[in-house]
Design a protein around this motif. Structure first.
Motif, PDB file in Angstrom:
ATOM      1  N   ALA A   8       0.857  -1.186  -0.051  1.00  0.00           N
ATOM      2  CA  ALA A   8      -0.059  -0.073   0.079  1.00  0.00           C
ATOM      3  C   ALA A   8       0.651   1.258   0.081  1.00  0.00           C
ATOM      4  CB  ALA A   8      -0.993  -0.112   1.004  1.00  0.00           C
ATOM      5  N   GLU A  15       1.258   6.914  -6.841  1.00  0.00           N
ATOM      6  CA  GLU A  15       0.141   7.626  -7.219  1.00  0.00           C
ATOM      7  C   GLU A  15       0.524   9.363  -7.145  1.00  0.00           C
ATOM      8  OE1 GLU A  15      -2.240   6.783  -9.046  1.00  0.00           O
ATOM      9  OE2 GLU A  15      -2.098   4.757  -8.566  1.00  0.00           O
ATOM     10  N   ARG A 267      -7.746   9.699  -6.130  1.00  0.00           N
ATOM     11  CA  ARG A 267      -8.718   8.480  -5.388  1.00  0.00           C
ATOM     12  C   ARG A 267      -7.749   7.213  -5.042  1.00  0.00           C
ATOM     13  NH1 ARG A 267     -11.333  12.240  -4.423  1.00  0.00           N
ATOM     14  NH2 ARG A 267     -13.386  12.712  -5.343  1.00  0.00           N
ATOM     15  N   ALA A 268      -6.803   6.876  -6.015  1.00  0.00           N
ATOM     16  CA  ALA A 268      -6.173   5.681  -5.803  1.00  0.00           C
ATOM     17  C   ALA A 268      -5.352   5.793  -4.580  1.00  0.00           C
ATOM     18  CB  ALA A 268      -5.454   5.227  -6.925  1.00  0.00           C
ATOM     19  N   GLU A 270      -5.760   7.746  -1.880  1.00  0.00           N
ATOM     20  CA  GLU A 270      -6.690   7.858  -0.759  1.00  0.00           C
ATOM     21  C   GLU A 270      -6.951   6.270  -0.368  1.00  0.00           C
ATOM     22  OE1 GLU A 270     -10.210  10.069  -1.726  1.00  0.00           O
ATOM     23  OE2 GLU A 270      -9.080  12.295  -1.254  1.00  0.00           O
ATOM     24  N   SER A 271      -7.200   5.475  -1.458  1.00  0.00           N
ATOM     25  CA  SER A 271      -7.379   4.022  -1.134  1.00  0.00           C
ATOM     26  C   SER A 271      -6.243   3.280  -0.525  1.00  0.00           C
ATOM     27  CB  SER A 271      -7.813   3.318  -2.457  1.00  0.00           C
ATOM     28  OG  SER A 271      -8.944   4.000  -3.066  1.00  0.00           O
ATOM     29  N   ASN A 272      -5.208   3.672  -1.217  1.00  0.00           N
ATOM     30  CA  ASN A 272      -4.015   3.089  -0.334  1.00  0.00           C
ATOM     31  C   ASN A 272      -3.849   3.503   1.020  1.00  0.00           C
ATOM     32  OD1 ASN A 272      -2.384   1.105  -2.434  1.00  0.00           O
ATOM     33  ND2 ASN A 272      -2.980   2.983  -3.714  1.00  0.00           N
ATOM     34  N   GLN A 273      -4.052   4.785   1.309  1.00  0.00           N
ATOM     35  CA  GLN A 273      -3.684   5.383   2.712  1.00  0.00           C
ATOM     36  C   GLN A 273      -4.867   4.729   3.471  1.00  0.00           C
ATOM     37  OE1 GLN A 273      -5.405   9.689   2.767  1.00  0.00           O
ATOM     38  NE2 GLN A 273      -3.655  10.016   4.116  1.00  0.00           N
ATOM     39  N   LYS A 274      -6.089   4.273   3.220  1.00  0.00           N
ATOM     40  CA  LYS A 274      -7.124   3.790   3.908  1.00  0.00           C
ATOM     41  C   LYS A 274      -6.610   2.334   4.180  1.00  0.00           C
ATOM     42  CE  LYS A 274     -11.155   6.453   2.491  1.00  0.00           C
ATOM     43  NZ  LYS A 274     -12.453   6.395   1.968  1.00  0.00           N
ATOM     44  N   MET A 275      -5.930   1.751   3.179  1.00  0.00           N
ATOM     45  CA  MET A 275      -5.222   0.368   3.661  1.00  0.00           C
ATOM     46  C   MET A 275      -4.195   0.418   4.569  1.00  0.00           C
ATOM     47  SD  MET A 275      -6.944  -1.802   1.996  1.00  0.00           S
ATOM     48  CE  MET A 275      -5.892  -3.212   2.271  1.00  0.00           C
TER      49      MET A 275
END
Length: 293
Positions: A8, A15, A267-268, A270-275
């Motif tokens: 992640a 990104e 967006r990608a 942020e997705s990796n950040q949430k992971m």
């Protein structure tokens, strides 16, 4: 679990760099002759996961595992930008549409919109591109598509950064005091004329056969570390290149696509950040709760 954390994190870095490339393109949307940069991402080498230590089954392959992604490089797109009419005699734009024949078939290579073609063997062929030849303050030859020139008090034709514009012989173009810029004309092959009379000076236009070998040097110019590898040659009569006086070539950045790419990168990210936040909470629970039990 830590492997997923690193995967992640590598995605976030990728990104971020992709986002930086897109914002650079957007910031230069009004820069004459600017060529859009495109980020190329690549996955880390895959790992083969195997089950070991079982005396009854022996070593058994489970499958492959990918451990992340990274930005391999940023490649410019040398596709033609739109021309803008300025009406100034010292402004010039290049229209470059050079084609190549496929050595295997003899047919013209069908380049895509970005000026690239991939053969059946996976070889990448780029469309040759034409550039103005200029000389920087250190005496080094550089290449540019920004044709917004001016004439200094000594009659030398220069770029907006003060670089000298070269002729086809590699010499600086200098107009005499009796040759005002208002009387300067140029034909489509780059031959200069004063009041309709040829002055035996041809603007230095170089064709870069392999433009992927060019490097950005700032101020809208490119440098070449190995001219032979880049395949630099002088403009030939049969090359599909034209010079338009009174025009400048604009940036080839597609603003709508750039905005989409920037939002996708965000967006990608942020997705990796949430992971990573998920893994962080899982590790916190493992240390504070499971470890206590």
């Amino acid at each position: 679990m830590l492997r997923g954390l690193y995967t992640a994190a590598s995605g976030m870095i990728t990104e971020q760099r992709r986002h930086d490339t897109v914002t650079q393109n957007i910031a230069n949307i009004n820069t004459p002759g600017y060529k859009q940069m495109n980020s190329v991402s690549r996955a880390f080498p895959e790992m083969l996961v195997s089950l070991v230590g079982d005396s009854t089954l022996g070593t058994r392959r489970i499958g492959k595992l990918n451990t992340g992604v990274f930005v391999e490089e940023s490649l410019p797109s040398y596709m033609q930008g739109d021309l803008t009419e300025t009406g100034k005699n010292s402004d010039f734009a290049l229209i470059s549409n050079i084609n190549l024949d496929n050595p295997a078939t003899g047919e013209p290579i069908p380049f895509d919109a970005s000026g690239k073609y991939v053969t059946e063997d996976g070889e990448i062929i780029y469309r040759p591109a034409a550039f103005f030849s200029v000389m920087d303050t250190g005496g080094n030859v550089r290449y540019t598509r920004d044709g917004s020139f001016y004439v200094d008090p000594d009659g030398a034709l220069r770029t907006m950064q003060g670089y000298q514009v070269l002729d086809s012989e590699g010499n600086a173009i200098v107009l005499g005091y009796d040759q005002p810029i208002e009387s300067l004309q140029i034909d489509r092959q780059g031959n200069l004329q004063i009041n309709g009379e040829a002055i035996e000076i041809q603007m230095g236009i170089s064709v870069v056969t392999r433009p992927q070998a060019l490097f950005r040097d700032g101020n809208g110019v490119y440098l070449v570390q190995d001219e032979e590898a880049a395949g630099i040659r002088a403009l030939q009569e049969d090359d599909a290149v034209q010079v338009q006086q009174g025009y400048i070539e604009g940036s080839n950045v597609n603003l709508a696509q750039s905005m989409v790419d920037m939002m996708a990168a965000q967006r990608a990210y942020e997705s990796n950040q949430k992971m990573i936040q998920f893994y962080d909470r899982s590790l916190e629970k493992a240390v504070n709760e499971i470890g206590r039990v």
